[in-house]
Design a protein around this motif. Sequence first.
Motif, PDB file in Angstrom:
ATOM      1  N   VAL A 115       0.837  -1.206   0.000  1.00  0.00           N
ATOM      2  CA  VAL A 115       0.000   0.000   0.000  1.00  0.00           C
ATOM      3  C   VAL A 115       0.872   1.255   0.000  1.00  0.00           C
ATOM      4  CG1 VAL A 115      -1.672   1.325   1.358  1.00  0.00           C
ATOM      5  CG2 VAL A 115      -1.978  -1.135   1.068  1.00  0.00           C
ATOM      6  N   LYS A 116       1.972   1.223   0.735  1.00  0.00           N
ATOM      7  CA  LYS A 116       2.884   2.374   0.740  1.00  0.00           C
ATOM      8  C   LYS A 116       3.477   2.599  -0.649  1.00  0.00           C
ATOM      9  CE  LYS A 116       4.199   2.450   5.616  1.00  0.00           C
ATOM     10  NZ  LYS A 116       5.291   2.302   6.604  1.00  0.00           N
ATOM     11  N   ARG A 117       3.769   1.526  -1.358  1.00  0.00           N
ATOM     12  CA  ARG A 117       4.280   1.670  -2.725  1.00  0.00           C
ATOM     13  C   ARG A 117       3.216   2.298  -3.627  1.00  0.00           C
ATOM     14  NH1 ARG A 117       6.444  -3.519  -1.701  1.00  0.00           N
ATOM     15  NH2 ARG A 117       4.789  -4.504  -2.942  1.00  0.00           N
ATOM     16  N   GLN A 118       1.971   1.897  -3.422  1.00  0.00           N
ATOM     17  CA  GLN A 118       0.887   2.479  -4.206  1.00  0.00           C
ATOM     18  C   GLN A 118       0.767   3.978  -3.964  1.00  0.00           C
ATOM     19  OE1 GLN A 118      -2.565   0.243  -3.056  1.00  0.00           O
ATOM     20  NE2 GLN A 118      -2.253  -1.329  -4.624  1.00  0.00           N
ATOM     21  N   LEU A 138      -8.041   7.083   1.257  1.00  0.00           N
ATOM     22  CA  LEU A 138      -8.381   5.699   1.580  1.00  0.00           C
ATOM     23  C   LEU A 138      -7.128   4.888   1.885  1.00  0.00           C
ATOM     24  CD1 LEU A 138     -10.253   3.239   1.751  1.00  0.00           C
ATOM     25  CD2 LEU A 138     -10.081   3.042  -0.742  1.00  0.00           C
ATOM     26  N   LEU A 139      -6.082   5.052   1.086  1.00  0.00           N
ATOM     27  CA  LEU A 139      -4.851   4.300   1.308  1.00  0.00           C
ATOM     28  C   LEU A 139      -4.181   4.706   2.622  1.00  0.00           C
ATOM     29  CD1 LEU A 139      -3.243   4.051  -2.245  1.00  0.00           C
ATOM     30  CD2 LEU A 139      -4.805   2.478  -1.089  1.00  0.00           C
ATOM     31  N   ILE A 140      -4.269   5.980   2.969  1.00  0.00           N
ATOM     32  CA  ILE A 140      -3.737   6.438   4.260  1.00  0.00           C
ATOM     33  C   ILE A 140      -4.473   5.737   5.402  1.00  0.00           C
ATOM     34  CG2 ILE A 140      -3.599   8.402   5.836  1.00  0.00           C
ATOM     35  CD1 ILE A 140      -3.017  10.162   3.394  1.00  0.00           C
ATOM     36  N   GLU A 141      -5.788   5.619   5.279  1.00  0.00           N
ATOM     37  CA  GLU A 141      -6.580   4.942   6.306  1.00  0.00           C
ATOM     38  C   GLU A 141      -6.211   3.465   6.399  1.00  0.00           C
ATOM     39  OE1 GLU A 141      -9.049   4.346   9.424  1.00  0.00           O
ATOM     40  OE2 GLU A 141      -8.390   6.253   8.545  1.00  0.00           O
ATOM     41  N   THR A 178      -4.587   1.678   9.711  1.00  0.00           N
ATOM     42  CA  THR A 178      -5.232   0.492  10.277  1.00  0.00           C
ATOM     43  C   THR A 178      -4.238  -0.649  10.407  1.00  0.00           C
ATOM     44  OG1 THR A 178      -7.373   1.110   9.341  1.00  0.00           O
ATOM     45  CG2 THR A 178      -7.070  -1.203   9.938  1.00  0.00           C
ATOM     46  N   LEU A 179      -3.475  -0.898   9.366  1.00  0.00           N
ATOM     47  CA  LEU A 179      -2.512  -1.999   9.397  1.00  0.00           C
ATOM     48  C   LEU A 179      -1.406  -1.736  10.420  1.00  0.00           C
ATOM     49  CD1 LEU A 179      -2.196  -2.743   5.572  1.00  0.00           C
ATOM     50  CD2 LEU A 179      -3.528  -4.002   7.274  1.00  0.00           C
ATOM     51  N   THR A 212     -13.514  -4.562   7.673  1.00  0.00           N
ATOM     52  CA  THR A 212     -14.735  -4.678   6.873  1.00  0.00           C
ATOM     53  C   THR A 212     -15.187  -3.352   6.257  1.00  0.00           C
ATOM     54  OG1 THR A 212     -16.016  -4.657   8.946  1.00  0.00           O
ATOM     55  CG2 THR A 212     -15.586  -6.795   7.928  1.00  0.00           C
ATOM     56  N   PRO A 213     -15.142  -2.216   6.968  1.00  0.00           N
ATOM     57  CA  PRO A 213     -15.544  -0.968   6.294  1.00  0.00           C
ATOM     58  C   PRO A 213     -14.572  -0.555   5.202  1.00  0.00           C
ATOM     59  CG  PRO A 213     -14.755  -0.518   8.517  1.00  0.00           C
ATOM     60  CD  PRO A 213     -14.913  -1.995   8.410  1.00  0.00           C
ATOM     61  N   LEU A 214     -13.302  -0.916   5.338  1.00  0.00           N
ATOM     62  CA  LEU A 214     -12.335  -0.622   4.282  1.00  0.00           C
ATOM     63  C   LEU A 214     -12.662  -1.429   3.033  1.00  0.00           C
ATOM     64  CD1 LEU A 214      -9.020  -0.611   6.357  1.00  0.00           C
ATOM     65  CD2 LEU A 214     -10.293   1.379   5.509  1.00  0.00           C
ATOM     66  N   LEU A 215     -13.043  -2.674   3.220  1.00  0.00           N
ATOM     67  CA  LEU A 215     -13.423  -3.522   2.090  1.00  0.00           C
ATOM     68  C   LEU A 215     -14.672  -2.975   1.397  1.00  0.00           C
ATOM     69  CD1 LEU A 215     -12.735  -6.993   3.709  1.00  0.00           C
ATOM     70  CD2 LEU A 215     -11.545  -6.045   1.730  1.00  0.00           C
TER      71      LEU A 215
END
Length: 205
Positions: A37-40, A55-58, A62-63, A153-156
């Motif tokens: 995700v960081k690469r993205q 969204l990717l920051i969130e 989370t991770l 689940t909300p991220l999905l």
Amino acid sequence: MCNLQINNTIPMSDRLSLIQKHVSDQSALERHILEAVKRQRAEDMVRADPDVNTLLIEIERTLESHLDALGKLAESYDAKTESVFKKAFTAAAGVVAGLYDQVRSEEISRDLRDDYTALSLAAMGYTAFTAFGLTIKEPRIADLAERHLKDLTPLLVSISEKLPVYVVKETVKENPEATVDATVGPEAVRRTQSAWAREVTESLA
């Protein structure tokens, strides 16, 4: 001093080994997803899109939170996971490499697809982790796994709502001369989200 309370007939060493395995597997998987995700986020197309970038920051936050909590969980049981983690990390690398494209994507929709697939795997890991905690009568484990599952689940859901819109945008952009409909994003979202409608999921209960 180990504060693990023995509350069934499984020997302490075996219980610790089981906990090590679950914590290490989940930690390794989420660490690799985090790196992807960081690469993205470093991609120009993502940095130029505030919605996806947010969204990717969130997802990152989370991770990172999950990894911190998993580490503290292992410490609370005096579960020495370093050697186990190395094996799990190597195994997870192969799994995640198969989920994410090895070349830089030129489509946000592909990034979102890969993220959804990876986070779904993490969610299933926490589903298994919850069952494991309940099975060995360790509510602390089951509760943490359930909380983390609820984080994912909300991220999905968010990814599943965004992906159809970006597919439409990218298709229109890549085919400017073709007969395409740039207005169908909301309809695509409505149709795909209906697969997760309450009446559908409840029918499976």
